[in-house]
Design an enzyme around this catalytic site. Structure first.
Site, mmCIF file in Angstrom:
data_model
loop_
_atom_site.group_PDB
_atom_site.id
_atom_site.type_symbol
_atom_site.label_atom_id
_atom_site.label_comp_id
_atom_site.label_asym_id
_atom_site.label_seq_id
_atom_site.Cartn_x
_atom_site.Cartn_y
_atom_site.Cartn_z
ATOM 1 N N ASN A 48 0.827 -1.206 0.000
ATOM 2 C CA ASN A 48 0.000 0.000 0.000
ATOM 3 C C ASN A 48 0.863 1.259 0.000
ATOM 4 O OD1 ASN A 48 -2.283 -1.598 0.144
ATOM 5 N ND2 ASN A 48 -2.655 -1.249 2.316
ATOM 6 N N HIS A 434 -15.587 2.350 -14.848
ATOM 7 C CA HIS A 434 -15.374 1.593 -13.612
ATOM 8 C C HIS A 434 -16.604 0.765 -13.234
ATOM 9 C CE1 HIS A 434 -14.644 1.396 -9.093
ATOM 10 N NE2 HIS A 434 -13.509 0.953 -9.565
#
Length: 698
Positions: A48, A434
């Protein structure tokens, strides 16, 4: 600007993301998580953080360098943001390695140990000498750095050794040794060890044998380091060939400007300054690492042979219990009978893959249309779509080639589909697609019928085993008509229609959210019960948050379950006293977007592909889908209620942006939402298996 949009009512986006990664990292010290799973959370947090630096920190640096007078949602200048980010990131890395050392110490007690080269026995050293000579030496190329050898370009995230050496004439020189971890496994098992099993890091072996690459020199120092570079693509969409433009930009990704230098804390001042200056970084861009660099290496360690108690008890996603309850082996008839809801990873994603495969093979299916954002490299869905085209069906795929870090894979998948005869669209100029939708057009006895799958998550069988998402299979003719209009809007020049059911970003999804919030405000002002419950990944949109503040002041009870970024400040007197924010971090990544509005007892329930962020509502093609089938409304309400009762994996957000771990009182029942949903799926399977037999239930 309304009174609800004042800077003091918002938090900085980047700082709230770092708070999220703190919550991920905390799972590395939760005693109920097995040791190797704790180490896996270390790796997740490291992964991350890499992406955060490559995209978000790089972006803030660009703002500083541009001199643009930009003020963020919390009122911070770019320099103020950068200072806050650096302070939090350095502390996060310090915590990460403190946790990592503790886990590695405890793993040694469980029979898994990382050792140094100098700790090996004579026999082990003979093995290592042979391993180095055969496997490592032939593939490593040393790179001198001097007046005739300029500092080499170092690709982003690649591990290297910085070597300080003294030549025979007394001159001190520097050199780079690239660690060949892409071609040689970085964690090397020492043979012949049983209890504990011993492992070496590849960079430690390379450092121990560094003199082999510099004959006649004395090695003064050999320390690992890693450079992180700006990886955000600058794609010009106003080109004839978008695919070629994305490919060109991909080649630049690893060549972006350096934004971070990680280096072993044992490095001398001389080496640190040498690298910092060559990479044109500031002192605060350097991270002194007290352990192995790039903790993502521990992802591979999760699969080693070890005591099974060191991992989670294996969980197998279960068949769709709703299909099993229907007892209808013909999927078309089952979906025609009623909508089917599938909850991943608790229920198999294969249900959706089978749906598309069935359509590909069914002679009565005329067309398949699908949006794809992130797909796995060996996707059964890609294979099914290719087969469908080869079988003569009309197959249209909108493949989003600008899906960050999946661009190359998506381009490869798109080409496979084109070669099979599919019509592939590469997105819409200025927007990312998306949404998650599949439309199947089938000829039946009474005419053409549409079957639609709509979901909160990607068509990716790999992530569907670790992300929580919800999908709906439906033959609702109004949704089918919307689906056809949606694909016509994407692929042609059609004006947006009057939608029957779907809300579509960037056309009307934002407005639909406002309508639902305003509806609750009106009920609250009328003295009626008013409730909003919303679950999503991130909450960042200023206007939506201002609307939630307005609702809170009106008396609406607002309960938010936000996994990651949340710039809303709950519990601010006179502004957000009726807003509660919590975050769930557990074994599975919470990815589903679920929305509930009480509406005076009528209860409006939605699933969506969109978070409440400007990019989702303004810059992406997204869908929000009403859930009208009563059992599904109840399922989603129950899921939201379960998350709001979780007292094991939940965090409560304070007004200052900090998070407190939620723990029940000693007398309280322990509630862990993900574990409960696992057990529920398994119990349903066992119960149905006792009642029925057949392929649907195995």
């Amino acid at each position: 600007m309304s009174k609800y949009e004042a800077h003091e009512y918002f938090l900085n986006r980047e700082c709230t993301w770092l708070k999220f990664n703190e919550r991920v990292l905390r799972e590395a010290v939760v005693p109920s998580n097995p040791l190797l799973e704790q180490l896996n959370f270390i790796a997740i947090a490291a992964s991350n953080l890499d992406e955060f630096f490559m995209i978000r920190v790089a972006g803030v640096k660009h703002l500083i360098e541009s001199g643009i007078k930009h003020i963020d949602i919390a009122g911070l200048t770019p320099r103020q943001q950068f200072a806050a980010i650096q302070a939090m990131a350095h502390e996060l890395v310090h915590t990460q390695y403190r946790y990592c050392r503790s886990i590695l110490t405890r793993l040694r007690d469980k029979g898994l140990e990382f050792v140094k080269v100098q700790d090996l026995t004579a026999e082990q050293n003979r093995w290592l000498e042979d391993f180095f000579t055969r496997e490592i030496y032939p593939v490593v190329t040393p790179m001198a750095v001097d007046s005739s050898h300029p500092f080499p370009f170092l690709a982003s995230l690649n591990l290297n050794l910085a070597v300080l050496l003294r030549k025979r004439d007394g001159a001190v020189k520097t050199a780079i040794l690239p660690v060949p971890s892409p071609v040689i496994r970085r964690i090397v098992k020492v043979p012949g060890t049983k209890n504990p099993k011993q492992y070496l890091f590849l960079e430690d072996i390379l450092a121990a044998y560094a003199e082999r690459f510099f004959l006649g020199c004395d090695i003064l120092e050999a320390v690992p380091f890693r450079v992180t570079r700006d990886a955000d693509l600058d794609i010009d969409e106003d080109v004839e060939d978008l695919l070629a433009e994305v490919e060109k930009s991909l080649k630049k990704r690893k060549k972006g400007a350096a934004v971070r230098l990680e280096i072993s804390q044992s490095a001398s001042r001389l080496i640190k300054e040498f690298l910092r200056k060559e990479l044109q970084l500031e002192e605060r861009d350097m991270y002194m690492i007290p352990g192995p660099l790039d903790c993502q290496v521990f992802f591979s360690f999760l699969s080693i042979e070890s005591d099974e108690t060191l991992r989670y008890v294996p969980f197998r996603p279960q068949p769709s219990f709703e299909l099993a309850e229907l007892g209808e082996p013909d999927l078309w008839k089952a979906v025609s009978a009623r909508d089917i809801m599938v909850h991943h990873p608790y229920e198999k994603f294969e249900t959706i893959e089978d749906f598309i495969h069935l359509a590909a093979m069914d002679p009565d299916v005329l067309a398949i249309k699908q949006t794809l954002y992130r797909v796995s490299s060996k996707s059964p869905i890609i294979a099914a779509l290719a087969t469908a085209a080869e079988n003569g069906k009309q197959v249209t795929v909108l493949m989003e080639v600008k899906a960050r870090f999946d661009e190359e894979n998506n381009i490869n998948m798109a080409r496979k589909l084109e070669e099979a005869g599919c019509h592939v669209i590469y997105g819409i100029v200025g927007l990312k697609t998306h949404s998650k939708i599949t439309l199947i057009v089938r000829r039946e006895e009474d005419g053409i019928k549409r079957y639609v799958h709509l979901a909160t998550g990607n068509y990716n069988g790999k992530t569907a085993r670790i992300y929580t998402d919800i999908g709906i299979l439906t033959a609702n003719p109004l949704i089918g008509a919307d689906a056809s209009a949606f694909f016509n809007f994407l692929s042609g020049y059609s004006d947006p229609p009057e939608w029957n059911k779907l809300a579509v970003a960037p056309l009307n999804l934002r407005e639909r959210i406002y309508e639902e919030i305003d509806q609750e405000i009106a009920w609250a002002k009328a003295g009626k019960k008013a409730v909003i419950q919303a679950k999503m990944n991130s909450l960042l949109d200023k206007s939506v948050i201002a609307k939630l503040y307005e609702a809170s002041v009106a008396g609406v009870t607002i309960q938010l379950i936000i996994r990651g970024i949340c710039v809303l400040r709950p519990g601010v007197k006179g502004i957000s006293e009726n807003i509660e924010v919590r975050s769930i971090v557990g074994r599975f990544l919470e990815h589903s977007r679920l929305f509930y509005f009480y509406n005076n007892g009528k209860e409006d329930v939605f699933i969506s592909s969109a978070d409440w962020m400007p990019r989702n509502l303004n810059e992406r093609v997204e869908l929000m889908v009403p859930i009208e089938y009563a059992p599904h409304k109840k399922r989603i309400k129950d899921i939201l209620s379960l998350y709001l009762r979780d007292n094991t994996k939940a965090y409560h957000m304070e007004a200052d942006g900090s998070y407190q771990y939620v723990s029940g009182k000693p007398a309280d029942e322990t509630v862990q939402a993900q574990e409960y949903l696992q057990h529920e799926a398994e119990q349903r399977r066992r119960r149905l298996h006792q009642e029925k037999e057949g392929p649907l239930y195995r």
